[in-house]
Design an enzyme around this catalytic site. Structure first.
Site, PDB file in Angstrom:
ATOM      1  N   MET A  60       1.783   0.664   0.293  1.00 33.98           N
ATOM      2  CA  MET A  60       2.030   0.945   1.711  1.00 33.98           C
ATOM      3  C   MET A  60       1.829  -0.295   2.582  1.00 33.98           C
ATOM      4  O   MET A  60       2.248  -0.326   3.743  1.00 33.98           O
ATOM      5  CB  MET A  60       1.098   2.048   2.188  1.00 33.98           C
TER       6      MET A  60
ATOM      7  N   HIS B 222       9.535   1.454 -12.173  1.00 36.17           N
ATOM      8  CA  HIS B 222       9.567   2.523 -11.160  1.00 36.17           C
ATOM      9  C   HIS B 222       8.746   2.205  -9.915  1.00 36.17           C
ATOM     10  O   HIS B 222       8.852   2.890  -8.907  1.00 36.17           O
ATOM     11  CB  HIS B 222       9.075   3.838 -11.764  1.00 36.17           C
TER      12      HIS B 222
END
Length: 459
Positions: A360, A382
């Site tokens: 984030m 991923h």
């Protein structure tokens, strides 16, 4: 962290543990990453990927992607293809959060239009997404979802009542941990491939997009738990299979138990697709309410929805012959190259959009699949991958202080848990730029654009 002395560099970005590294290996193990990423991988990666190489029916190699780190059974970032006639299926090669995946949504808004209303947007998303149960979409949403949003062959009779009870109340929720919904900006200097960026819908300066990451919630966790317990009972007693790690409990794919798990797993996969569709509906609602415009007038169309944590029957080349294989992807993303028949027509020339989520604090990537990824059964990374345990991150960081520091840097975050926020500190993850570059070096996917966070909601 100790790099095994047997690990050899095959070429730039590709490393191999030979057959003799561990007794019982049926194939070598290949690990992808830059020199620095390999040096920083925890010992569990080498232990687990070589355990995977011992599973019955495994083909070619056991793989670990550049974001690899220790997981349950397979390393996170682990990939293995099995011969469906002689091989096994293992919940440890798929994960507890079945079809945890990423969805990327465009807008026609620029950063300067969104910034003044960023707090309002994030606050509304935070209030709406955890409790929303509505669902509305358009055919294009399905077209731009892996497998058109539905794995065929799901069978609800293979799912326990407990799994259904756990999942039914969680539809339309993000969950906790590394699950999030993030408002991001695509800045000109962060576009790596202008042609592909335009093809994927990135067409205006400082374009705002929305990315979110979630899966099948308690439903998938219970499916995995139920079948791990079953496989532990039948693996040795009924099928004579032994594994080095109980977390790799498995059953022959063609056995009644293997087929039942495969059908139950597909139910969890499909629930996760539905979960992300509900969340997308809520995101469109929030943007529409905030800007007073229809969501499609705001350009809110999907780029793609990619799954990780799945097992699928696919056709791939093995020793020069195309055949059906069972591909386990544990924290790994499908990465089909240009021309793949499984892609919607709009992406046949470009290759599949690939979404790799970062922390984030740092950013994420949009990439495109490459034909050369056939060497890994069309698979790439991923995410950025953890370098620090959640416990360690909570000892080093304080969630409230982290939130304040991020807001000072232009990233507004809402969370249910200060401890959960601390666990997701950027320093707890690998360098997303290096991970994305490593996938390109290894020929797994091509970088299209880096996406910079400005707003985030976390469970």
């Amino acid at each position: 962290m100790t790099i095994p002395r047997q690990l050899r560099k095959v070429r730039e970005g590709v490393w191999e543990l030979p057959l003799g590294y561990k007794p019982g290996m049926l194939v070598p193990a290949r690990i992808f990453g830059s020199d620095r990423l390999i040096a920083g991988m925890d010992d569990g990666v080498f232990e687990q990927v070589s355990n995977v190489a011992c599973l019955p029916g495994i083909l070619d190699y056991a793989f670990c992607m550049p974001d690899g780190h220790w997981g349950y059974g397979f390393p996170i970032g682990g990939v293995a293809a099995m011969d469906p006639r002689t091989g096994v299926i293992s919940p440890g090669g798929i994960g507890f959060d079945i079809n945890c995946g990423m969805r990327l949504v465009l807008t026609s808004l620029a950063e300067e239009e969104v910034t003044p209303r960023l707090h309002e947007l994030v606050n509304r998303l935070f209030a709406r997404i955890p409790t929303g149960v509505g669902c509305q979409g358009i055919p294009e949403d399905l077209e731009r979802t892996e497998e058109e949003g539905c794995f065929a062959g799901a069978d609800a009779t293979t799912v326990s009542n407990k799994a259904i009870e756990r999942g039914i109340s969680q539809l339309g929720t993000l969950g906790s941990g590394n699950h999030y919904c993030e408002i991001q900006v695509v800045r000109e200097e962060n576009i790596h491939d202008q042609r592909l960026a335009r093809a994927f819908g990135l067409t205006i300066p400082n374009q705002v997009v929305v990315m979110f990451h979630c899966g099948s919630r308690g439903f998938g966790h219970q499916v995995a738990t139920d079948y791990l317990q079953l496989f532990l009972k039948v693996m040795g007693a009924k099928y004579g299979i032994s594994v080095d790690d109980r977390e790799l409990a498995c059953a022959p794919f063609q056995s009644p138990e293997g087929q039942a798990y495969f059908a139950a797993m597909k139910c969890a996969v499909n629930l996760a697709f539905a979960n992300r569709q509900v969340i997308l509906h809520r995101i469109r609602e929030v943007f529409s309410e905030t800007f007073g415009r229809d969501p499609f007038d705001l350009g809110m169309r999907m780029v793609y929805d990619v799954a990780h944590n799945t097992a699928k029957l696919e056709r791939h080349p093995v020793k020069g012959k195309v055949c059906e294989v069972l591909v386990h992807r544990k924290g790994a993303t499908r990465s089909l190259g240009p021309g793949a028949a499984e892609l919607p027509a709009c992406y046949r020339e470009t290759g599949q959009p690939v979404i790799i989520g970062g922390s984030m604090e740092t950013g994420s990537y949009l990439l495109a699949g490459l034909g050369s990824s056939s060497a890994t059964f069309a698979t790439t990374a991923h995410g950025s991958g953890r370098t620090m345990s959640r416990h360690q991150a909570k000892k080093l960081y304080r969630g409230q202080k982290l939130q304040q520091e991020m807001e000072q840097r232009g990233i507004y975050v809402r969370t249910d848990s200060w401890g959960g926020l601390a666990e997701e500190a950027g320093a707890a993850y690998k360098d997303i730029d290096e991970v994305a570059a490593a996938t390109e070096t290894a020929g797994l996917s091509r970088r299209v654009a880096r996406l910079v966070p400005i707003g985030n909601i976390k469970g």
